[in-house]
Enzyme design. Structure first.
Site, PDB file in Angstrom:
ATOM      1  N   PRO A 190       0.811  -1.221   0.000  1.00  0.00           N
ATOM      2  CA  PRO A 190       0.000   0.000   0.000  1.00  0.00           C
ATOM      3  C   PRO A 190       0.845   1.272   0.000  1.00  0.00           C
ATOM      4  O   PRO A 190       0.471   2.259  -0.640  1.00  0.00           O
ATOM      5  CB  PRO A 190      -0.824  -0.128   1.285  1.00  0.00           C
ATOM      6  CG  PRO A 190      -0.929  -1.601   1.522  1.00  0.00           C
ATOM      7  CD  PRO A 190       0.391  -2.162   1.064  1.00  0.00           C
ATOM      8  N   VAL A 192       3.822   1.866  -1.393  1.00  0.00           N
ATOM      9  CA  VAL A 192       4.307   2.162  -2.738  1.00  0.00           C
ATOM     10  C   VAL A 192       3.130   2.413  -3.674  1.00  0.00           C
ATOM     11  O   VAL A 192       3.233   3.200  -4.623  1.00  0.00           O
ATOM     12  CB  VAL A 192       5.204   1.022  -3.256  1.00  0.00           C
ATOM     13  CG1 VAL A 192       5.726   1.339  -4.659  1.00  0.00           C
ATOM     14  CG2 VAL A 192       6.366   0.782  -2.310  1.00  0.00           C
ATOM     15  N   GLU A 210      -2.975  -3.665  -7.043  1.00  0.00           N
ATOM     16  CA  GLU A 210      -3.135  -4.920  -6.309  1.00  0.00           C
ATOM     17  C   GLU A 210      -2.214  -4.837  -5.102  1.00  0.00           C
ATOM     18  O   GLU A 210      -0.993  -4.956  -5.234  1.00  0.00           O
ATOM     19  CB  GLU A 210      -2.764  -6.114  -7.191  1.00  0.00           C
ATOM     20  CG  GLU A 210      -3.613  -6.276  -8.437  1.00  0.00           C
ATOM     21  CD  GLU A 210      -4.997  -6.818  -8.157  1.00  0.00           C
ATOM     22  OE1 GLU A 210      -5.281  -7.114  -6.974  1.00  0.00           O
ATOM     23  OE2 GLU A 210      -5.789  -6.931  -9.097  1.00  0.00           O
ATOM     24  N   CYS A 244       0.334 -12.119  -0.835  1.00  0.00           N
ATOM     25  CA  CYS A 244      -0.511 -10.966  -0.483  1.00  0.00           C
ATOM     26  C   CYS A 244      -1.850 -11.378   0.104  1.00  0.00           C
ATOM     27  O   CYS A 244      -2.464 -10.612   0.840  1.00  0.00           O
ATOM     28  CB  CYS A 244      -0.711 -10.056  -1.693  1.00  0.00           C
ATOM     29  SG  CYS A 244      -1.481 -10.879  -3.110  1.00  0.00           S
TER      30      CYS A 244
END
Length: 464
Positions: A190, A192, A210, A244
């Protein structure tokens, strides 16, 4: 070439591709990519072993198969996705014909992460090519062997005026983000993601993000603890937890906590043996910085009173951290505030489900939420009471592989969706075309007369 020169070269062909990059040519490009992947299986496995210590079977399951499945699915359905769609006129538009025509956005940028460096670079590329775009791929410099291999695959299998791979570090990404791409597809953290979105705002590029987050697992009352433990262990410890959508932490009814953690220990031993460090099925951490971060999170949690159920062994030189399960982790520990992204799993006992749901909703929206129960009412209740990118019921990870479902986050966990027709849509502009056949529009044009007023009033009454 510099990143700016690469962009300029690809963007120069946008006009020609708009009409000349037919569906048949797109399918041919995808077929050649699939053939190249099959021919380079051993190289792919060697590169991912070097970067992440991934076992060959895990490479096949989580890196190669998803791309080949995406190609197969996309090739099968591309004609239907790309076909212009007629839409019915609304009441006020009677006498017109409306059509939606998907068209390529142009030249796009794909910034891939290090955790699934092949799959998340080339899977997105499949959608970009299917939609008719040219693409620049920026692989992660943290997975150098795979990054180099992606460049070799592109050079061998893909037209140079269609796909370019630009390798390098943060400075290369920064220069790429300064170019006026038509769409940016980013997979990563999040933090970056915010940088990417800010850069896209300067050129008004559309984005797909994503990201990730702390994906929770909830065991409902009466859940099958053994089956849940097996699914959680698989989802958490695949790729050494660097996924993730991996389970970040588990909520379990207090009465079931001891039995569940015992089942977890048994499943970890079954999957990775008594010494996972020697297992051929357990991956390694990406690098020293990530190792230090995870070891610091674990040490702090233990110092604050967490109970070690299993694991905890670590060896920095080997980038190894054992599959680790903790209980009694204090809420103020960083382990409970940050996305873990590694093989450390807190198990949290709960007394009231309402408290769990409130805690989940009070935090950032996760990329995934997992629920173990056979109670349909409970499934519906939790799905309605929480917000997440996706929900897995009695399963972990597998929704990523379901190409008839969108994959994406919400809020802090992402923006937009990918896979299948959602991936095609992400890289397409759905252009509306309205044809006037016999619409009654003259009475709505100036000069406004009493007849215009009566006509407008009649239309308003009709539609409202």
């Amino acid at each position: 070439m510099t990143p700016a020169e690469v962009y300029t070269q690809l963007a120069a062909g946008d006009a020609a591709r708009r009409t000349g990059f037919t569906l048949a040519k797109r399918r041919a490009v995808l077929a050649k990519l699939a053939a190249e992947l099959r021919a380079r299986e051993s190289e792919i496995m060697a590169a991912l072993a070097a970067d992440l210590g991934k076992p060959p079977v895990e490479v096949r399951i989580s890196e190669i198969i998803p791309i080949l499945s995406e190609i197969r699915h996309t090739t099968k359905h591309l004609k239907r996705w790309a076909k212009p769609r007629r839409v019915w006129p609304t009441l006020s538009m009677l006498g017109t014909r409306g059509t939606i025509r998907p068209e390529p956005k142009g030249t796009v940028l794909i910034i891939a992460p290090w955790n699934y460096p092949l799959c998340l670079a080339l899977g997105s590329l499949v959608s970009a090519i299917a939609a008719g775009n040219a693409a620049v791929i920026k692989p992660s410099e943290l997975a150098p062997a795979t990054s180099a291999l992606i460049a070799q695959i592109a050079a061998a299998a893909l037209p140079a005026d269609l796909v370019a791979v630009v390798e390098g570090g943060v400075e290369v990404s920064t220069e790429l983000l300064a170019q006026p791409f038509d769409h940016i597809f980013f997979t990563g953290s999040p933090a970056v993601g915010r940088v990417v979105m800010a850069a896209a705002a300067k050129t008004l590029a559309s984005v797909t993000l994503e990201l990730g987050g702390k994906s929770p697992v909830i065991l409902g009352p009466g859940a099958n603890l053994q089956k849940a433990a097996r699914m959680v262990a698989w989802g958490k410890f695949q790729n050494a937890g660097q996924t993730c959508i991996a389970p970040d932490h588990v909520y379990v009814p207090r009465a079931d906590q001891a039995a569940f953690t015992q089942a977890l220990r048994a499943e970890i031993a079954k999957m990775y043996g008594a010494t996972p460090e020697t297992s051929r099925s357990f991956a390694r951490l990406i690098g020293a910085r990530h190792f230090s971060r995870l070891k610091g999170l674990l040490d702090e949690a233990l110092a604050k009173g967490a109970t070690l159920i299993t694991g905890g062994e670590a060896e920095e030189a080997a980038r190894y951290l054992a599959p680790t399960v903790l209980t009694d982790v204090p809420g103020e520990a960083a382990l409970m505030r940050e996305e873990i992204f590694g093989p450390v799993l807190p198990v949290i006992a709960y007394d009231a489900l309402e408290t769990v749901l409130a805690e989940i909703e009070a935090g950032e929206k996760p990329l995934a939420l997992y629920l173990f129960t056979k109670d349909r009412a409970l499934i519906n209740r939790i799905s309605a009471a929480t917000t997440s990118g996706g929900v897995g019921v009695n399963v972990t990870l597998a929704h990523f592989l379901h190409l008839n479902l969108p994959f994406g986050g919400v809020g802090n966990s992402g923006l937009g969706a990918a896979h299948g027709r959602w991936g095609f849509a992400a890289f397409s502009h759905e252009k509306p075309i309205l044809e006037n056949r016999f619409a009654v529009l003259d009475p709505l044009m100036p000069p406004y007369t009493k007849m215009s007023a009566r006509f407008a009033k009649a239309v308003q009454k009709l539609v409202g």
